[in-house]
Write a protein that holds these residues in place. Structure first.
Motif, PDB file in Angstrom:
ATOM      1  N   LEU A  15       0.937  -1.046   0.201  1.00  0.00           N
ATOM      2  CA  LEU A  15      -0.024   0.095   0.027  1.00  0.00           C
ATOM      3  C   LEU A  15       0.865   1.207  -0.018  1.00  0.00           C
ATOM      4  CD1 LEU A  15      -2.859   1.252   0.166  1.00  0.00           C
ATOM      5  CD2 LEU A  15      -2.602   1.159   2.627  1.00  0.00           C
ATOM      6  N   GLN A  16       2.037   1.237   0.689  1.00  0.00           N
ATOM      7  CA  GLN A  16       2.618   2.462   0.810  1.00  0.00           C
ATOM      8  C   GLN A  16       3.488   2.819  -0.381  1.00  0.00           C
ATOM      9  OE1 GLN A  16       3.555  -0.445   2.351  1.00  0.00           O
ATOM     10  NE2 GLN A  16       5.441  -0.633   3.396  1.00  0.00           N
ATOM     11  N   LEU A  17       3.433   1.876  -1.454  1.00  0.00           N
ATOM     12  CA  LEU A  17       4.281   2.367  -2.550  1.00  0.00           C
ATOM     13  C   LEU A  17       3.093   2.364  -3.956  1.00  0.00           C
ATOM     14  CD1 LEU A  17       6.990  -0.335  -2.929  1.00  0.00           C
ATOM     15  CD2 LEU A  17       7.176   2.032  -2.029  1.00  0.00           C
ATOM     16  N   ARG A  18       1.787   2.642  -3.297  1.00  0.00           N
ATOM     17  CA  ARG A  18       0.862   2.863  -4.264  1.00  0.00           C
ATOM     18  C   ARG A  18       0.609   4.717  -4.186  1.00  0.00           C
ATOM     19  NH1 ARG A  18      -2.475  -0.954  -6.522  1.00  0.00           N
ATOM     20  NH2 ARG A  18      -1.282  -2.861  -6.871  1.00  0.00           N
ATOM     21  N   SER A  19       0.122   4.913  -5.149  1.00  0.00           N
ATOM     22  CA  SER A  19      -0.722   6.450  -5.069  1.00  0.00           C
ATOM     23  C   SER A  19      -2.097   6.261  -4.784  1.00  0.00           C
ATOM     24  CB  SER A  19      -0.385   7.266  -6.307  1.00  0.00           C
ATOM     25  OG  SER A  19      -1.462   6.585  -7.376  1.00  0.00           O
ATOM     26  N   TRP A  20      -2.561   7.418  -4.140  1.00  0.00           N
ATOM     27  CA  TRP A  20      -4.097   7.363  -3.625  1.00  0.00           C
ATOM     28  C   TRP A  20      -4.795   7.109  -5.034  1.00  0.00           C
ATOM     29  CZ3 TRP A  20      -7.921  10.583  -5.846  1.00  0.00           C
ATOM     30  CH2 TRP A  20      -7.361  11.619  -6.515  1.00  0.00           C
ATOM     31  N   PRO A  21      -4.946   7.651  -6.394  1.00  0.00           N
ATOM     32  CA  PRO A  21      -5.884   7.266  -7.323  1.00  0.00           C
ATOM     33  C   PRO A  21      -5.251   5.772  -7.665  1.00  0.00           C
ATOM     34  CG  PRO A  21      -4.533   9.159  -7.942  1.00  0.00           C
ATOM     35  CD  PRO A  21      -3.641   8.700  -6.536  1.00  0.00           C
ATOM     36  N   GLU A  22      -4.388   5.171  -7.359  1.00  0.00           N
ATOM     37  CA  GLU A  22      -4.180   3.669  -7.740  1.00  0.00           C
ATOM     38  C   GLU A  22      -4.982   3.159  -6.846  1.00  0.00           C
ATOM     39  OE1 GLU A  22       0.233   3.159  -9.603  1.00  0.00           O
ATOM     40  OE2 GLU A  22      -0.059   3.602  -7.399  1.00  0.00           O
ATOM     41  N   VAL A  23      -4.948   3.518  -5.434  1.00  0.00           N
ATOM     42  CA  VAL A  23      -5.717   2.725  -4.381  1.00  0.00           C
ATOM     43  C   VAL A  23      -7.335   2.932  -4.581  1.00  0.00           C
ATOM     44  CG1 VAL A  23      -6.388   2.710  -1.972  1.00  0.00           C
ATOM     45  CG2 VAL A  23      -4.238   2.852  -2.491  1.00  0.00           C
ATOM     46  N   GLU A  24      -7.835   3.965  -5.129  1.00  0.00           N
ATOM     47  CA  GLU A  24      -9.049   4.167  -5.556  1.00  0.00           C
ATOM     48  C   GLU A  24      -9.610   3.294  -6.488  1.00  0.00           C
ATOM     49  OE1 GLU A  24     -10.384   8.136  -6.609  1.00  0.00           O
ATOM     50  OE2 GLU A  24     -10.767   8.646  -4.455  1.00  0.00           O
ATOM     51  N   ARG A  65       1.149 -11.368  -2.440  1.00  0.00           N
ATOM     52  CA  ARG A  65       1.627 -11.721  -3.728  1.00  0.00           C
ATOM     53  C   ARG A  65       0.856 -12.654  -4.381  1.00  0.00           C
ATOM     54  NH1 ARG A  65       4.425 -15.242  -6.565  1.00  0.00           N
ATOM     55  NH2 ARG A  65       4.406 -16.765  -4.723  1.00  0.00           N
ATOM     56  N   ARG A  66       0.592 -13.920  -3.624  1.00  0.00           N
ATOM     57  CA  ARG A  66      -0.199 -14.891  -4.136  1.00  0.00           C
ATOM     58  C   ARG A  66      -1.467 -14.443  -4.557  1.00  0.00           C
ATOM     59  NH1 ARG A  66       1.567 -20.254  -0.923  1.00  0.00           N
ATOM     60  NH2 ARG A  66       3.991 -19.923  -0.693  1.00  0.00           N
ATOM     61  N   THR A  67      -2.037 -13.674  -3.870  1.00  0.00           N
ATOM     62  CA  THR A  67      -3.719 -13.236  -3.967  1.00  0.00           C
ATOM     63  C   THR A  67      -3.862 -11.925  -4.925  1.00  0.00           C
ATOM     64  OG1 THR A  67      -3.793 -11.997  -1.879  1.00  0.00           O
ATOM     65  CG2 THR A  67      -4.346 -14.496  -1.952  1.00  0.00           C
ATOM     66  N   GLY A  68      -2.915 -11.151  -4.746  1.00  0.00           N
ATOM     67  CA  GLY A  68      -3.231  -9.369  -5.366  1.00  0.00           C
ATOM     68  C   GLY A  68      -3.757  -8.659  -4.217  1.00  0.00           C
ATOM     69  N   VAL A  69      -3.932  -9.259  -3.090  1.00  0.00           N
ATOM     70  CA  VAL A  69      -4.569  -8.220  -2.192  1.00  0.00           C
ATOM     71  C   VAL A  69      -3.463  -7.089  -1.569  1.00  0.00           C
ATOM     72  CG1 VAL A  69      -5.649  -8.061   0.174  1.00  0.00           C
ATOM     73  CG2 VAL A  69      -6.321  -9.788  -1.599  1.00  0.00           C
ATOM     74  N   LEU A  70      -3.748  -5.815  -1.540  1.00  0.00           N
ATOM     75  CA  LEU A  70      -2.941  -4.987  -1.176  1.00  0.00           C
ATOM     76  C   LEU A  70      -2.689  -5.021   0.566  1.00  0.00           C
ATOM     77  CD1 LEU A  70      -4.436  -1.531  -2.263  1.00  0.00           C
ATOM     78  CD2 LEU A  70      -2.357  -2.634  -2.866  1.00  0.00           C
ATOM     79  N   VAL A  71      -1.370  -4.887   0.885  1.00  0.00           N
ATOM     80  CA  VAL A  71      -0.643  -5.032   2.259  1.00  0.00           C
ATOM     81  C   VAL A  71      -0.558  -3.554   2.721  1.00  0.00           C
ATOM     82  CG1 VAL A  71       0.921  -6.186   3.492  1.00  0.00           C
ATOM     83  CG2 VAL A  71       0.028  -7.238   1.577  1.00  0.00           C
ATOM     84  N   THR A  72      -1.063  -3.334   3.823  1.00  0.00           N
ATOM     85  CA  THR A  72      -0.693  -2.043   4.576  1.00  0.00           C
ATOM     86  C   THR A  72       0.851  -2.158   5.140  1.00  0.00           C
ATOM     87  OG1 THR A  72      -1.374  -2.640   6.820  1.00  0.00           O
ATOM     88  CG2 THR A  72      -2.953  -2.005   5.153  1.00  0.00           C
ATOM     89  N   ASP A 103      -8.651   2.507  14.927  1.00  0.00           N
ATOM     90  CA  ASP A 103      -8.665   3.613  14.033  1.00  0.00           C
ATOM     91  C   ASP A 103      -8.006   3.197  12.648  1.00  0.00           C
ATOM     92  OD1 ASP A 103      -9.469   5.170  16.097  1.00  0.00           O
ATOM     93  OD2 ASP A 103      -7.607   6.233  16.218  1.00  0.00           O
ATOM     94  N   VAL A 104      -7.019   2.056  12.420  1.00  0.00           N
ATOM     95  CA  VAL A 104      -6.843   1.588  11.363  1.00  0.00           C
ATOM     96  C   VAL A 104      -8.097   0.948  10.729  1.00  0.00           C
ATOM     97  CG1 VAL A 104      -5.325  -0.384  10.365  1.00  0.00           C
ATOM     98  CG2 VAL A 104      -4.423   1.132  11.911  1.00  0.00           C
ATOM     99  N   VAL A 105      -8.765   0.178  11.064  1.00  0.00           N
ATOM    100  CA  VAL A 105     -10.081  -0.211  10.590  1.00  0.00           C
ATOM    101  C   VAL A 105     -10.926   0.723   9.959  1.00  0.00           C
ATOM    102  CG1 VAL A 105     -11.997  -1.881  11.063  1.00  0.00           C
ATOM    103  CG2 VAL A 105      -9.870  -2.462  11.847  1.00  0.00           C
ATOM    104  N   LEU A 106     -11.228   1.721  11.015  1.00  0.00           N
ATOM    105  CA  LEU A 106     -12.207   2.630  10.300  1.00  0.00           C
ATOM    106  C   LEU A 106     -11.508   3.572   9.439  1.00  0.00           C
ATOM    107  CD1 LEU A 106     -13.799   4.112  13.611  1.00  0.00           C
ATOM    108  CD2 LEU A 106     -14.515   2.482  12.223  1.00  0.00           C
ATOM    109  N   SER A 107     -10.203   3.710   9.116  1.00  0.00           N
ATOM    110  CA  SER A 107      -9.666   4.545   8.217  1.00  0.00           C
ATOM    111  C   SER A 107      -9.861   3.632   6.820  1.00  0.00           C
ATOM    112  CB  SER A 107      -8.181   5.005   8.539  1.00  0.00           C
ATOM    113  OG  SER A 107      -8.016   5.767   9.581  1.00  0.00           O
ATOM    114  N   LEU A 108      -9.630   2.523   6.935  1.00  0.00           N
ATOM    115  CA  LEU A 108      -9.727   1.500   5.902  1.00  0.00           C
ATOM    116  C   LEU A 108     -10.993   1.364   5.353  1.00  0.00           C
ATOM    117  CD1 LEU A 108      -7.169  -1.166   6.871  1.00  0.00           C
ATOM    118  CD2 LEU A 108      -6.870   0.526   4.911  1.00  0.00           C
ATOM    119  N   ALA A 109     -12.034   1.203   6.109  1.00  0.00           N
ATOM    120  CA  ALA A 109     -13.546   1.227   6.127  1.00  0.00           C
ATOM    121  C   ALA A 109     -13.783   2.593   5.197  1.00  0.00           C
ATOM    122  CB  ALA A 109     -14.037   1.030   7.394  1.00  0.00           C
ATOM    123  N   ARG A 110     -13.433   3.519   5.885  1.00  0.00           N
ATOM    124  CA  ARG A 110     -14.154   4.997   5.267  1.00  0.00           C
ATOM    125  C   ARG A 110     -13.792   4.970   3.816  1.00  0.00           C
ATOM    126  NH1 ARG A 110     -14.818  10.274   6.910  1.00  0.00           N
ATOM    127  NH2 ARG A 110     -14.491  11.825   5.453  1.00  0.00           N
TER     128      ARG A 110
END
Length: 265
Positions: A15-24, A65-72, A103-110
């Motif tokens: 996640l830290q190597l992605r930009s916010w548009p990429e995360v969107e 890496r195996r699933t393609g799911v983002l990692v914080t 707070d981490v969960v709520l930030s991500l959920a938002r």
């Protein structure tokens, strides 16, 4: 919930190597995210203080890496109050860790994440993490988050995965112990070869027993180990533990992402 595509390297799922548009853009297709959770605490006279964070991060990145799911980014500080009798340990109080995970969960959920999968490397985090999830669910609802009813959190302790525990028993028997275990030390040896230089034979460890405050823990377990023999660890076994943990947790995460109610905590 659609399956993410397999990335070519771990860099693409950090996640830290992605930009916010990429995360969107990611969130338009996928709702899952992996949060590595560790601790910074003593691991006996030969183990790395960062063992729990190093191992949680490694397993999380391999599952990502195996699933393609983002990692914080990894949360490297956990609830390690009972280890504060040993130099280098840095602990959060349970209330602090609870507030942080909440707070981490709520930030991500938002932002639209709906499946929060926490890969944990420290047993002392378990009770607090589960309490944080319960509080985060209540907060999401009370704050009117549009996805509050779809939000799910799950704690996955890599060291408790069935294949990992089976291999640890096979390789080490009762010498696995309960803290500074050869299985977790083996994984750190695989991840960081410089740690081999710390390995040496150790005297018989104190047996596992009740855990109270830091002074009591230091008195009962004077070198920090609980029935374990980390000298049995090897980098080769560490590679095996990483693959077994990642394989088990990948299957668990895929079930969690599939909207299977039985897969959620």
């Amino acid at each position: 919930m659609p399956e993410p595509s397999l990335p070519s390297s771990t860099e693409t799922i950090r996640l830290q190597l992605r930009s916010w548009p990429e995360v969107e853009s990611y969130l338009e297709r996928h709702k899952g995210v992996i949060v590595p959770l560790g601790s910074t605490e003593q691991h006996g006279p030969t183990g790395a203080i960062g063992t729990d964070a190093l191992t949680a991060e490694a397993v999380a990145l391999e599952v990502g890496r195996r699933t393609g799911v983002l990692v914080t980014p990894t949360q490297a500080f956990g609830m390690a109050e009972h280890h504060l009798g040993f130099a280098g340990t840095i602990s959060l109080q349970p209330s602090t860790l609870l507030a942080l995970l909440h707070d981490v969960v709520l930030s991500l959920a938002r932002h639209g994440f709906e499946r929060i999968y926490v890969i944990n490397g420290h047993g002392g985090n378990i009770a607090t993490a589960r309490a944080a999830f319960a509080q985060a669910h209540a907060s999401a609802a009370s704050r009117g988050l549009s996805n509050a009813d779809r939000l799910r959190c799950k704690l996955a302790n890599w060291f408790m995965a069935g294949p990992v525990m089976h291999t640890a028993r096979e390789l080490y028997g009762e010498r696995e112990g309960h803290h500074a275990t050869p299985s977790e030390i083996a994984l750190t040896l695989h991840l960081e070869p410089s740690l081999e230089a710390k390995q040496r034979p150790l005297p018989e460890p104190a047996p596992a027993g009740p855990i109270h405050g830091p002074e009591d823990f230091r008195r009962r377990h004077p070198d920090g180990r609980m029935g374990s023999d980390p000298y049995l660890a090897s980098a080769a076994a560490g590679a095996r533990f990483l693959d077994e943990a990642a394989t088990a947790l990948t299957a668990d995460l895929e079930a969690f992402l599939s909207d299977d109610p039985a897969a959620a905590d």
